[in-house]
Design an enzyme around this catalytic site. Sequence first.
Site, short mmCIF file in Angstrom:
data_model
loop_
_atom_site.label_atom_id
_atom_site.label_comp_id
_atom_site.label_asym_id
_atom_site.label_seq_id
_atom_site.Cartn_x
_atom_site.Cartn_y
_atom_site.Cartn_z
N GLN A 203 13.90 -48.51 22.90
CA GLN A 203 14.37 -47.14 22.98
C GLN A 203 13.71 -46.35 21.85
O GLN A 203 14.07 -46.51 20.68
CB GLN A 203 15.89 -47.12 22.89
CG GLN A 203 16.56 -48.01 23.95
CD GLN A 203 16.44 -47.45 25.37
OE1 GLN A 203 16.90 -46.36 25.65
NE2 GLN A 203 15.80 -48.21 26.26
N GLY A 244 25.54 -42.12 26.88
CA GLY A 244 24.35 -42.94 27.12
C GLY A 244 23.07 -42.27 26.69
O GLY A 244 23.05 -41.10 26.27
N HIS A 245 21.97 -43.00 26.84
CA HIS A 245 20.68 -42.48 26.38
C HIS A 245 20.21 -41.31 27.23
O HIS A 245 20.41 -41.27 28.43
CB HIS A 245 19.62 -43.56 26.29
CG HIS A 245 19.35 -44.35 27.52
ND1 HIS A 245 18.39 -45.32 27.58
CD2 HIS A 245 19.94 -44.34 28.74
CE1 HIS A 245 18.38 -45.85 28.77
NE2 HIS A 245 19.30 -45.29 29.49
N ASN A 246 19.60 -40.36 26.54
CA ASN A 246 18.99 -39.19 27.18
C ASN A 246 19.99 -38.24 27.83
O ASN A 246 19.61 -37.34 28.56
CB ASN A 246 17.93 -39.61 28.20
CG ASN A 246 16.80 -40.35 27.52
OD1 ASN A 246 16.69 -41.56 27.60
ND2 ASN A 246 16.00 -39.62 26.77
#
Lengths: 344, 344, 344
Positions: A203, A244-246
């Site tokens: 990531q 979560g990511h993004n």
Amino acid sequence: MRPVQIISGELAALVGGELIGDAALPIRRIATLAQADRASVAFLANARYRSQLDASMAGCVIVAAAERERAATRPSAIVCADPYAAYAALTRWWAARARPAVEPGIHATAQIDPSAQIADSAAIGAFVVIGPGAVIGDDAFIGPHCSLGDEAGIGAGSRLAARVTLGHGCRIGARAIVHGGVVIGADGFGFAPVQGRWEKIEQLGAVVIGDDVEIGANTCIDRGAIEDTVVEDGVKIDNLVQVGHNVRIGAHSALAGCVGIAGSARIGRHCSFGGGAIVLGHIELADHVHVSAATLITRSIRESGLYSGAYPFEDNASWERNAATLRQLHAMRGRLRALEAKTT
Amino acid sequence: MRPVQIISGELAALVGGELIGDAALPIRRIATLAQADRASVAFLANARYRSQLDASMAGCVIVAAAERERAATRPSAIVCADPYAAYAALTRWWAARARPAVEPGIHATAQIDPSAQIADSAAIGAFVVIGPGAVIGDDAFIGPHCSLGDEAGIGAGSRLAARVTLGHGCRIGARAIVHGGVVIGADGFGFAPVQGRWEKIEQLGAVVIGDDVEIGANTCIDRGAIEDTVVEDGVKIDNLVQVGHNVRIGAHSALAGCVGIAGSARIGRHCSFGGGAIVLGHIELADHVHVSAATLITRSIRESGLYSGAYPFEDNASWERNAATLRQLHAMRGRLRALEAKTT
Amino acid sequence: MRPVQIISGELAALVGGELIGDAALPIRRIATLAQADRASVAFLANARYRSQLDASMAGCVIVAAAERERAATRPSAIVCADPYAAYAALTRWWAARARPAVEPGIHATAQIDPSAQIADSAAIGAFVVIGPGAVIGDDAFIGPHCSLGDEAGIGAGSRLAARVTLGHGCRIGARAIVHGGVVIGADGFGFAPVQGRWEKIEQLGAVVIGDDVEIGANTCIDRGAIEDTVVEDGVKIDNLVQVGHNVRIGAHSALAGCVGIAGSARIGRHCSFGGGAIVLGHIELADHVHVSAATLITRSIRESGLYSGAYPFEDNASWERNAATLRQLHAMRGRLRALEAKTT
């Protein structure tokens, strides 16, 4: 907590209200209407609790114009446009006086890389670890056991409670409040399936958090896969929330406890989420979308409004009957259609 | 993060793909198709985003054979069997170069029992506490504020982020990644009801975690009551997940954020769980069972497949009408039957 | 863990049961019926697992009177009124001997304000931070990396695992067990909406926790807005539970993992909550109310009983059909009524 005292007249000036009655009444506590005594200020923000106003022993009450007459029977009263906002402002004034002042400086036990830049007015607690190139702004407060990665950034006036993690390259704006146990910048959950195994996707993004954001205890905000995860200005996040990511959370949105926002979801501005709501990945929500507690959002929402999707609870026996029948609902619709065809 | 650079031809070799176009293009960033510039490599793994390929400014794109012609119009392109796996491999190569190398050694502030065995190549962070008889393998990394109990074990190459707890007697295999705030080996939730009170059942088992496991931030995995809680090889667990005592999670299963697995549940291999899914205690799931987000699994599942159980969300007014009617569903079925009987 | 040994006769006396068979059999392990060997004691608390009793290799089994004859074929057996309670008591006796004794004293690295009062018999771990005016009772154990705010209080015999936060002014009673990562006393989630922004309401209450309470890993209990958040005696809370500000949880209630209790909810005594259940704010639940897993409680409950509200899971295709039809349920009821009217 240090003792705080104010007289009712000063209190009215503080919250921008009109004083009725005794302007010199000493007030030493903020209380609920039910628990208040003569040295207490209480407030009525919701007409539903009007009966509590009549019964209250409060020396001073903060009310809206509609309650002026009722309130006037109290020793003192403050009439203002928005009693709840007045109460909020009062709590901030009060807390600033009741809580011990924070002394600037770096605790002797803190481990700070020489290349980190710490403002002189910042306070760094015991056992804090700060990595190379990190930047801590003016008047920032970093509680004990916090861990700030390489090139992490904390804006002016932000406060981190004990043991907050801010990962490498992640940045928090000004005036943030981050509660204990928060983890900002752990890896997003990204894996490529290869022959029945999950292969790690490193990531490489970070987390960028705007100004005036509050983040509740043990909440997690993951770093982006390639680009950054973004939390815009004024967002308020409760405890045990997963981001979560993004994900991008638009300005002034509010997320209650136990909410989960899956990767790459884009939340509009001024949205709100009840406790335990879940938003699936890659979904987009317009501005001013409000999601009820325990609701699963499975597709994008283009129109502002309130959306709900929780199973209505019942006594267990009723639930068992209805839930079992729910499995036949589609078939029931077919039977209903057949009957309709027969009876026309 | 340190700058990384690679030329497109080397990049193709790295991911095992075929280079088309300029083999000497310098690449300095991994980017999304939308954000890429000429110094970026981007990838297309899902034909749904094909239009982004046409619009992308990426100097190099990684694509599948089906996109060969479209990609060939880029300055350079890499054609390979599985672009997503290629991207994953590239991120690992990239991160290994961009992130500062970890120096082996034990931070001066760490409190390590003399009987603990720490590999010479391991790195132990500031303020770490390691108990008697603990064993830390080669090249392991233990972040600041971690706490490892008596006889805890960490396999070779495993990485613990800041403030991970590993309870006494608990063991993690090789190459694990454990994110911040994780608690492994807290007591399982076990009490005997005695005259209206709950009497503690001491939890005498431990937690055993296999190789190549990743565990997300603030996730909890409880120790077993008598036997151990087991997480098999290759399992990936996201943030804020609860794994109860005596659970067994089969190899290569994946659990998204906010999932809860109650005590003594046995999850098969290659299973997956969407965010917020819950599995009740003592349930068994076969291999390759996939559970949708926010689904409650109330009984064992013997057949692989996808299972779902979330209430479909609606605008609030529609939800109120339908949810209220749901309470009459069983009665409606009776009425439908009566009508059917009448009209035959 | 140190080795523990007891002979079957002593074991019977310990749990208040009647010994059958060999009273001198050495027992060195507590085991499940399935895993037990001749040096193990196992128990049967649920007649459903009776077949395991016949197959077990256990040297000693603890059973109820109904199983006396079956058990008598074992080398030794203990017959008692409540085998599960006997097992619970045995685990406590066992753990007290197997686990290393805690030495009283304050670790050299702990940072303790001179005005804090620490009982001589208390044990304070490495890197602990304790603020001014805090009080730690007799035989209390404070694990490494804990952080106790100003005037926080810990009762006699309470045990905090590694990195627990107890905020300023918050108090825990006697004999509590608080697992790793717990945050007690973070700010409640309180904001006043002012012109599209959220203005902070400072949280001026504290958290008060009774005696004999257990709190699971990474659980959060927020401080009250004005009055205190209260957890009464004997409450047991599992991991990753969210308890909002001004909640009151009645004595001897139990909350499973991932439960959320929103602000100002009042939970009765002897209630229980399955995993992932959510209670909305300002709701009141009577004593002995039991809520099933994943159930959302949206209104107050005055009668004791079991309440449920989870969507029943199905294979995904069936779920899709039924969930889609659910959106037409209210309309279906209308059609059913119309048909009924037509056919009478």
